[in-house]
Enzyme design. Structure first.
Site, short mmCIF file in Angstrom:
data_model
loop_
_atom_site.label_atom_id
_atom_site.label_comp_id
_atom_site.label_asym_id
_atom_site.label_seq_id
_atom_site.Cartn_x
_atom_site.Cartn_y
_atom_site.Cartn_z
N SER A 143 0.85 -1.19 0.00
CA SER A 143 0.00 0.00 0.00
C SER A 143 0.88 1.23 0.00
O SER A 143 2.05 1.18 0.41
CB SER A 143 -0.89 -0.01 1.25
N TYR A 186 -2.39 -0.93 10.47
CA TYR A 186 -2.32 -1.19 9.02
C TYR A 186 -1.03 -0.64 8.42
O TYR A 186 -0.32 -1.34 7.69
CB TYR A 186 -3.54 -0.56 8.34
#
EC number: 1.1.1.62
Length: 300
Positions: A172, A185
């Protein structure tokens, strides 16, 4: 001093490499064939994993699909079969190391050696540190990074033996640039990016030239996991756009894929700009999404 002199001696090579990279921008990269390759995709029951499976099916790869969601897995498999691919499905909990290892053993015994591994399965909890439960933090790391270790340890040896294969890490932009209220995350995705880079260097050190690596780092993707995301970098990305870029990156053996490309520029700025300016820049980027905030300021 000697190190600085050595760096100066490398300056001509730097100029040559920069010119070479510039010229390559105007030369279309050759796309490799993946027909007949055994492709294993984790998290194939929805989103990016599902669409990636569709694209490999169109390219006549043999698919091994893993997901914890049996219904979503079966839907993906049915579409892939309709596209003419041979498909095998396994219900696998990617937060469970033993489940991964036992499923990998079945894959090798029943289907053969995986030559393209797409580590895509992931989870996200949108909350601050105090609202994120301990079990959620553990789950985030188990799925988003530890699973990469277990799948790669299971399937990489055959790739190395054959000097042929590809390990794909779905990370990401949050693996390069931190975002408030995505603490677990971001931490796991920073780990995933580090895993990709270290694995790439380790393969090079071992002179395994035929096993390639690719890391995908998109901004917010419209898959429903993060509610109401917005940023001044642009609207949330559509999964189809992300998968098109991912497939092109895999087929042209690109090491790092940033979507949008401006994310790559931001990662450079973060390393060279003063902290005060970076704080202003982050406010301008204005990342927002629905999140649970557990910390409450005490009344003054």
């Amino acid at each position: 001093m000697k190190f600085l002199l050595d760096l100066l001696l490398l300056l001509p090579l730097l100029i040559v490499c920069c010119l070479e990279s510039f010229v390559k921008l105007f030369i279309p990269k050759r796309r490799k064939s993946v027909a007949g390759e055994i492709v294993l995709i984790t998290g194939a029951g929805h989103g990016i994993g599902r669409l990636t499976a569709y694209e490999f099916a169109k390219l006549k790869s043999k698919l091994v699909l893993w997901d914890i969601n049996k219904h979503g897995l079966e839907e993906t498999a049915a579409k892939c079969k309709g596209l003419g691919a041979k498909v095998y499905t396994f219900v696998v909990d990617c937060s469970n190391r033993e489940d991964i290892y036992s499923s990998a053993k079945k894959v090798k015994a029943e289907i053969g050696d995986v030559s393209i591994l797409v580590n895509n399965a992931g989870v996200v909890y949108t909350s601050d540190l105090f609202a994120t439960q301990d079990a959620q933090i553990e789950k985030t790391f188990e799925v988003n990074i530890l699973a990469h270790f277990w799948t790669t340890k299971a399937f990489l040896p055959a790739m190395m033996k054959n000097n042929h294969g590809h390990v794909v890490t779905v990370a990401s932009a949050a693996g390069h640039i931190s975002v408030p209220f995505l603490l677990a995350y971001c931490s796991s995705k920073f780990s995933a990016v580090g895993f990709h880079k270290a694995l790439t260097d380790e393969l090079a050190a071992l002179q395994i030239t035929g096993v390639k690596t690719t890391c995908l780092c998109p901004n917010f993707v419209n898959t429903g996991f993060i509610k109401n995301p917005s940023t001044s970098l642009g609207p949330a990305l559509e999964p189809e756009e992300v998968v098109n870029r991912l497939m092109n990156g895999i087929l042209t053996e690109q090491k790092m894929i940033f979507i949008p490309s401006s994310v790559a520029f931001l990662t450079i700025l973060e390393r060279i700009l003063p902290e005060r300016f970076l704080a202003v820049l982050k406010r301008k980027i204005n990342i927002k999404f629905d999140a649970v905030i557990g910390y409450k300021m005490k009344a003054q």
